[in-house]
Design a protein around this motif. Structure first.
Motif, PDB file in Angstrom:
ATOM      1  N   LEU A   1      -4.553  12.963  45.362  1.00  0.00           N
ATOM      2  CA  LEU A   1      -4.247  12.397  43.975  1.00  0.00           C
ATOM      3  C   LEU A   1      -4.968  13.571  42.828  1.00  0.00           C
ATOM      4  O   LEU A   1      -4.486  13.169  41.692  1.00  0.00           O
ATOM      5  N   GLY A   2      -5.841  14.074  43.261  1.00  0.00           N
ATOM      6  CA  GLY A   2      -6.151  14.988  42.087  1.00  0.00           C
ATOM      7  C   GLY A   2      -7.504  14.303  41.516  1.00  0.00           C
ATOM      8  O   GLY A   2      -7.879  14.879  40.383  1.00  0.00           O
ATOM      9  N   TYR A   3      -8.000  13.334  41.917  1.00  0.00           N
ATOM     10  CA  TYR A   3      -8.933  12.676  41.051  1.00  0.00           C
ATOM     11  C   TYR A   3     -10.417  12.837  41.661  1.00  0.00           C
ATOM     12  O   TYR A   3     -11.286  11.969  41.133  1.00  0.00           O
ATOM     13  N   SER A   4     -10.384  13.536  42.604  1.00  0.00           N
ATOM     14  CA  SER A   4     -11.791  13.838  43.134  1.00  0.00           C
ATOM     15  C   SER A   4     -12.415  15.068  42.940  1.00  0.00           C
ATOM     16  O   SER A   4     -13.417  15.685  43.632  1.00  0.00           O
ATOM     17  N   LYS A   5     -12.092  15.903  41.746  1.00  0.00           N
ATOM     18  CA  LYS A   5     -12.498  17.380  41.529  1.00  0.00           C
ATOM     19  C   LYS A   5     -13.960  17.306  41.057  1.00  0.00           C
ATOM     20  O   LYS A   5     -14.489  18.360  41.020  1.00  0.00           O
TER      21      LYS A   5
END
Length: 175
Positions: free
Chosen positions: A117-121
C-alpha cells in the motif's frame, strides 16, 4: 456578579483543556478503538475538537484515523482513512521529530499496514529514531509511564525489525 461569571468561564475553560489532554484516557480509548469502530469514531471526534494540538495529540488523531480503515468495509473508505491518518501522523512527526511516542505510533501502524500500500516507507527510519532516542536519552527524561515504555520495547522486539544490538539497547532502556 461579573467576577463570578468570569470565574466560571475560566474554570470551565480550564477543565475543558485539562480533559482534552488526559493522555491516560486517550491511550486507553485508542486501545479500545482498535477493536471497536464506534470508539474509533468517538476518539477521532474528540481529538479533532482539540484546538492547537501538540505532536502527541496529532499522532493519536492520525493513528485513530488510520484505525478507522480497519473497521471500514468499503475499500475506497479504507484507503481514504489510511491516507488521512498517515498525513496527520506525518504532521505530528514534522512538529516534533524527536518525540518517542509519536515515532512509535507511526512505527506500529506501518508494521500492520501491508507494505504494497506504500505506507511503510518510514518504518526503518522510525525504528532507527526510536533506538537512537532510547540510546541517547535518560529514560526518565522521556516522561513515559514504565508500562508504556515496556509495551513499546516489547512490541519493537516482537516486530522482528531489530537486530541483536538494537534489542540490547531496547532492553537496557527497561533496566
Amino acid at each position: 456578579m461579573k467576577t463570578f461569571f468570569l470565574s466560571l468561564i475560566i474554570l470551565f475553560s480550564t477543565a475543558t483543556i485539562s480533559m482534552a489532554y488526559d493522555m491516560k484516557k486517550i491511550r486507553e480509548d485508542y486501545i479500545a478503538a482498535i477493536s471497536n469502530s464506534e470508539k474509533a469514531d468517538k476518539l477521532c471526534s474528540e481529538l479533532t475538537a482539540i484546538k492547537n494540538p501538540d505532536a502527541l495529540i496529532l499522532a493519536y488523531l492520525g493513528s485513530a484515523q488510520a484505525i478507522k480503515a480497519k473497521h471500514a468495509w468499503n475499500p475506497v473508505n479504507k484507503m481514504s482513512y489510511l491516507k488521512q491518518g498517515f498525513k496527520t501522523i506525518d504532521k505530528a512527526i514534522a512538529k516534533d521529530p524527536n518525540h518517542l511516542e509519536v515515532r512509535f505510533l507511526r512505527f506500529s501502524l506501518q508494521y500492520y499496514v501491508p507494505t504494497f500500500l506504500g505506507y511503510s516507507k518510514n518504518i526503518d527510519t522510525d525504528k532507527d529514531k526510536i533506538i537512537d532516542l532510547l540510546k541517547k536519552k535518560e529514560v526518565a527524561s522521556l516522561k513515559l509511564d514504565k508500562k508504556i515504555l515496556k509495551d513499546m520495547v516489547n512490541f519493537m522486539i516482537d516486530s522482528k525489525k531489530c537486530d541483536e544490538q538494537e534489542i540490547a539497547i531496547l532492553r537496557k532502556a527497561l533496566a
